[in-house]
Scaffold this motif. Structure first.
Motif, PDB file in Angstrom:
ATOM      1  N   MET A 125      -3.867  -6.003  -1.722  1.00  0.00           N
ATOM      2  CA  MET A 125      -4.976  -5.089  -1.453  1.00  0.00           C
ATOM      3  C   MET A 125      -5.935  -5.006  -2.631  1.00  0.00           C
ATOM      4  SD  MET A 125      -3.246  -2.010   0.695  1.00  0.00           S
ATOM      5  CE  MET A 125      -4.822  -1.307   1.180  1.00  0.00           C
ATOM      6  N   VAL A 126      -5.453  -5.282  -3.834  1.00  0.00           N
ATOM      7  CA  VAL A 126      -6.321  -5.229  -5.013  1.00  0.00           C
ATOM      8  C   VAL A 126      -7.501  -6.165  -4.828  1.00  0.00           C
ATOM      9  CG1 VAL A 126      -6.465  -5.814  -7.470  1.00  0.00           C
ATOM     10  CG2 VAL A 126      -4.553  -4.473  -6.633  1.00  0.00           C
ATOM     11  N   ALA A 127      -7.245  -7.365  -4.339  1.00  0.00           N
ATOM     12  CA  ALA A 127      -8.319  -8.342  -4.135  1.00  0.00           C
ATOM     13  C   ALA A 127      -9.191  -7.979  -2.943  1.00  0.00           C
ATOM     14  CB  ALA A 127      -7.721  -9.729  -3.935  1.00  0.00           C
ATOM     15  N   GLN A 128      -8.599  -7.373  -1.928  1.00  0.00           N
ATOM     16  CA  GLN A 128      -9.338  -7.049  -0.702  1.00  0.00           C
ATOM     17  C   GLN A 128     -10.184  -5.792  -0.831  1.00  0.00           C
ATOM     18  OE1 GLN A 128      -6.389  -6.669   2.322  1.00  0.00           O
ATOM     19  NE2 GLN A 128      -5.811  -8.823   2.258  1.00  0.00           N
ATOM     20  N   ILE A 129      -9.781  -4.872  -1.693  1.00  0.00           N
ATOM     21  CA  ILE A 129     -10.449  -3.569  -1.780  1.00  0.00           C
ATOM     22  C   ILE A 129     -10.983  -3.364  -3.189  1.00  0.00           C
ATOM     23  CG2 ILE A 129     -10.195  -1.093  -1.452  1.00  0.00           C
ATOM     24  CD1 ILE A 129      -7.875  -1.646   0.355  1.00  0.00           C
ATOM     25  N   PRO A 130     -12.147  -3.943  -3.484  1.00  0.00           N
ATOM     26  CA  PRO A 130     -12.708  -3.688  -4.814  1.00  0.00           C
ATOM     27  C   PRO A 130     -13.342  -2.300  -4.916  1.00  0.00           C
ATOM     28  CG  PRO A 130     -14.141  -5.130  -3.568  1.00  0.00           C
ATOM     29  CD  PRO A 130     -12.940  -4.871  -2.712  1.00  0.00           C
ATOM     30  N   ARG A 131     -13.672  -1.693  -3.795  1.00  0.00           N
ATOM     31  CA  ARG A 131     -14.309  -0.379  -3.775  1.00  0.00           C
ATOM     32  C   ARG A 131     -13.597   0.500  -2.773  1.00  0.00           C
ATOM     33  NH1 ARG A 131     -15.980  -2.779  -7.359  1.00  0.00           N
ATOM     34  NH2 ARG A 131     -18.061  -3.235  -8.008  1.00  0.00           N
ATOM     35  N   PRO A 132     -13.528   1.752  -2.929  1.00  0.00           N
ATOM     36  CA  PRO A 132     -14.014   2.506  -4.074  1.00  0.00           C
ATOM     37  C   PRO A 132     -13.190   2.190  -5.323  1.00  0.00           C
ATOM     38  CG  PRO A 132     -12.810   3.950  -2.619  1.00  0.00           C
ATOM     39  CD  PRO A 132     -12.890   2.617  -1.935  1.00  0.00           C
ATOM     40  N   ILE A 133     -13.819   2.268  -6.443  1.00  0.00           N
ATOM     41  CA  ILE A 133     -13.209   1.873  -7.700  1.00  0.00           C
ATOM     42  C   ILE A 133     -11.944   2.675  -8.001  1.00  0.00           C
ATOM     43  CG2 ILE A 133     -14.569   3.390  -9.206  1.00  0.00           C
ATOM     44  CD1 ILE A 133     -13.707  -0.273  -9.957  1.00  0.00           C
ATOM     45  N   GLU A 134     -11.904   3.940  -7.597  1.00  0.00           N
ATOM     46  CA  GLU A 134     -10.728   4.764  -7.856  1.00  0.00           C
ATOM     47  C   GLU A 134      -9.504   4.188  -7.160  1.00  0.00           C
ATOM     48  OE1 GLU A 134     -13.579   5.946  -6.564  1.00  0.00           O
ATOM     49  OE2 GLU A 134     -14.364   7.293  -8.101  1.00  0.00           O
ATOM     50  N   LEU A 135      -9.677   3.748  -5.905  1.00  0.00           N
ATOM     51  CA  LEU A 135      -8.561   3.164  -5.166  1.00  0.00           C
ATOM     52  C   LEU A 135      -8.141   1.841  -5.798  1.00  0.00           C
ATOM     53  CD1 LEU A 135      -6.548   3.171  -2.868  1.00  0.00           C
ATOM     54  CD2 LEU A 135      -8.348   2.293  -1.358  1.00  0.00           C
ATOM     55  N   ALA A 136      -9.113   1.030  -6.224  1.00  0.00           N
ATOM     56  CA  ALA A 136      -8.804  -0.254  -6.863  1.00  0.00           C
ATOM     57  C   ALA A 136      -7.999  -0.040  -8.146  1.00  0.00           C
ATOM     58  CB  ALA A 136     -10.093  -1.017  -7.153  1.00  0.00           C
ATOM     59  N   VAL A 137      -8.373   0.934  -8.934  1.00  0.00           N
ATOM     60  CA  VAL A 137      -7.658   1.223 -10.183  1.00  0.00           C
ATOM     61  C   VAL A 137      -6.255   1.754  -9.871  1.00  0.00           C
ATOM     62  CG1 VAL A 137      -7.629   2.713 -12.234  1.00  0.00           C
ATOM     63  CG2 VAL A 137      -9.734   1.550 -11.548  1.00  0.00           C
ATOM     64  N   THR A 138      -6.136   2.600  -8.865  1.00  0.00           N
ATOM     65  CA  THR A 138      -4.830   3.140  -8.484  1.00  0.00           C
ATOM     66  C   THR A 138      -3.901   2.031  -8.007  1.00  0.00           C
ATOM     67  OG1 THR A 138      -5.882   5.219  -7.842  1.00  0.00           O
ATOM     68  CG2 THR A 138      -3.664   4.847  -7.031  1.00  0.00           C
ATOM     69  N   LEU A 139      -4.431   1.093  -7.236  1.00  0.00           N
ATOM     70  CA  LEU A 139      -3.626  -0.041  -6.778  1.00  0.00           C
ATOM     71  C   LEU A 139      -3.116  -0.854  -7.961  1.00  0.00           C
ATOM     72  CD1 LEU A 139      -5.820  -1.109  -3.745  1.00  0.00           C
ATOM     73  CD2 LEU A 139      -3.433  -0.355  -3.602  1.00  0.00           C
ATOM     74  N   ARG A 140      -3.987  -1.114  -8.938  1.00  0.00           N
ATOM     75  CA  ARG A 140      -3.575  -1.856 -10.132  1.00  0.00           C
ATOM     76  C   ARG A 140      -2.478  -1.116 -10.896  1.00  0.00           C
ATOM     77  NH1 ARG A 140      -8.579  -3.687  -9.215  1.00  0.00           N
ATOM     78  NH2 ARG A 140      -9.141  -5.758  -9.955  1.00  0.00           N
TER      79      ARG A 140
END
Length: 170
Positions: A125-140
């Motif tokens: 999902m990190v690659a699929q969901i670059p936005r919103p940035i908060e979700l991308a950071v949480t996934l990482r």
């Protein structure tokens, strides 16, 4: 010794007649945060009411409840709960998809529960969901918590500031 009073107040504040008042949602969110910090396991039935998709409860309140569940279930496994949280993350319905905040808190809860089987899904999902940035950071963060693997930081966001009333003279 304050836990029973916190749970009682949160239960009373989540009655339908109370939830129509905007300020009540914020109060309940803070009560859920306190319940999570204090590890008040007796509140689990109340918190579980906020996992299913529900437009009646505010996103912040649902997010706080799911965050508290993650705190209460830290290191513990519950397959039914894991499926329910994963369903919230995967909800990309055309009409009214799950909100980003609720997805974020589901990711945090799964990481706290140490659901290592979900690491691959979260990494994908990190690659699929670059936005919103908060979700991308949480996934990482979750992938790092579950696997120890540190993913590259997200790309910076370029934001056009538009026309301001104060601009440099050319």
């Amino acid at each position: 010794e304050t836990i029973p009073a916190l749970i009682d107040k949160a239960t009373r504040q989540t009655e339908p007649s109370q939830m129509t008042k905007p300020e009540v949602g914020d109060q309940v969110s803070h009560l859920f945060e306190a319940i999570g910090v204090l590890k008040a396991n007796d509140a689990m039935p109340l918190l579980m009411q906020y996992v299913p998709k529900d437009y009646y409860h505010a996103d912040r309140t649902r997010g706080a409840a799911i965050w508290a569940i993650g705190r209460l279930m830290e290191g513990a496994r519950d397959p039914a709960l894991e499926r329910a949280l994963s369903n919230r993350i995967y909800d990309f319905a055309d009409q009214q998809p799950e909100t980003s905040l609720v997805k974020q808190m589901c990711v945090v809860a799964l990481a706290r529960m140490n659901v290592t089987e979900q690491a691959g899904m979260l990494r994908g999902m990190v690659a699929q969901i670059p936005r919103p940035i908060e979700l991308a950071v949480t996934l990482r963060w979750a992938v790092q918590q579950l696997t120890g693997e540190e993913l590259p930081p997200p790309e910076p966001i370029n934001v056009d500031q538009g026309n301001w009333f104060l601009e440099p003279i050319p």
